[in-house]
Design an enzyme around this catalytic site. Structure first.
Site, mmCIF file in Angstrom:
data_model
loop_
_atom_site.group_PDB
_atom_site.id
_atom_site.type_symbol
_atom_site.label_atom_id
_atom_site.label_comp_id
_atom_site.label_asym_id
_atom_site.label_seq_id
_atom_site.Cartn_x
_atom_site.Cartn_y
_atom_site.Cartn_z
ATOM 1 N N CYS A 33 54.456 21.054 88.576
ATOM 2 C CA CYS A 33 53.633 22.053 87.884
ATOM 3 C C CYS A 33 53.580 21.757 86.394
ATOM 4 O O CYS A 33 52.829 22.380 85.655
ATOM 5 C CB CYS A 33 54.152 23.463 88.138
ATOM 6 S SG CYS A 33 55.815 23.741 87.534
ATOM 7 N N ASP A 35 55.889 22.303 84.204
ATOM 8 C CA ASP A 35 56.621 23.267 83.384
ATOM 9 C C ASP A 35 57.966 22.710 82.938
ATOM 10 O O ASP A 35 58.595 21.921 83.636
ATOM 11 C CB ASP A 35 56.808 24.572 84.158
ATOM 12 C CG ASP A 35 55.481 25.292 84.346
ATOM 13 O OD1 ASP A 35 54.538 24.938 83.629
ATOM 14 O OD2 ASP A 35 55.398 26.184 85.201
ATOM 15 N N CYS A 59 55.633 29.144 83.684
ATOM 16 C CA CYS A 59 54.808 30.243 84.184
ATOM 17 C C CYS A 59 55.560 31.566 84.025
ATOM 18 O O CYS A 59 56.728 31.594 83.630
ATOM 19 C CB CYS A 59 54.492 29.999 85.646
ATOM 20 S SG CYS A 59 55.945 30.171 86.676
ATOM 21 N N CYS A 103 60.198 28.248 90.867
ATOM 22 C CA CYS A 103 60.219 28.483 89.420
ATOM 23 C C CYS A 103 61.606 28.952 88.970
ATOM 24 O O CYS A 103 62.045 28.633 87.869
ATOM 25 C CB CYS A 103 59.195 29.538 89.027
ATOM 26 S SG CYS A 103 57.578 29.255 89.757
HETATM 27 FE FE1 FES Z 1 56.002 25.852 87.331
HETATM 28 FE FE2 FES Z 1 56.444 28.353 87.874
HETATM 29 S S1 FES Z 1 54.699 27.199 88.383
HETATM 30 S S2 FES Z 1 57.737 26.963 86.913
#
Ligand code: FES
Length: 145
Positions: A33, A35, A59, A103
């Site tokens: 993702c 992140d 997120c 996450c």
């Molecule tokens: Fe990447 Fe939540 S979508 S940490």
């Protein structure tokens, strides 16, 4: 779809920021993702977490879980902090939707990475702590998004 606690920690995240001269800093990402999470820990001479802060490009679920996770490790010993798993954090938040469970791993893994950094700086071994991954999506089953 999100619990009130998740919404509260997302809208008013606790412990956002950095700790200067932190005892340990851990950064992990999730390549899937994109992140990234960084956790700073201030650990006193008795091995108790005095303070914890986080910064993230993550997120909402990552923000909420890190907010709760940093609250939960404060005042704990290193061994107790290791018990603050993503499952414990999710329970404290009254759950997360299944697609958001990964996450919450960012917070757990970043805390472990910060503890690992602390252990390396102090030349100690923390029992039960394995070398954290830089990318939590490594080794995961391929999932459809
Ligand atoms: Fe990447 Fe939540 S979508 S940490």
């Amino acid at each position: 779809m999100y619990s009130e606690k998740v919404m509260d920690h997302f809208q008013n995240p606790r412990n956002v920021g950095e700790i200067e001269d932190a005892s340990g800093v851990g950064t992990v990402g999730n390549a899937k993702c994109g992140d990234i999470m960084r956790i700073f820990l201030d650990i006193d001479d008795n091995g108790v977490v005095r303070d914890a802060k986080f910064k993230t490009f993550g997120c909402g679920a990552a923000v909420a879980t890190s907010s709760m996770a940093t609250e939960m490790v404060k005042g704990k010993t290193i061994q107790e902090a290791l018990q603050v798993t993503n499952k414990a954090v999710m329970e404290a938040l009254d759950g997360l939707p299944p697609v958001k469970v990964h996450c919450s791993l960012l917070a757990e893994e970043a805390i472990h990475a910060a503890l690992w950094d602390y252990a390396e700086k102090h030349n100690i071994v923390i029992e039960g702590l394995e070398k954290p991954k830089n990318d939590i999506s490594e080794g995961e089953e391929e999932e459809e998004y």
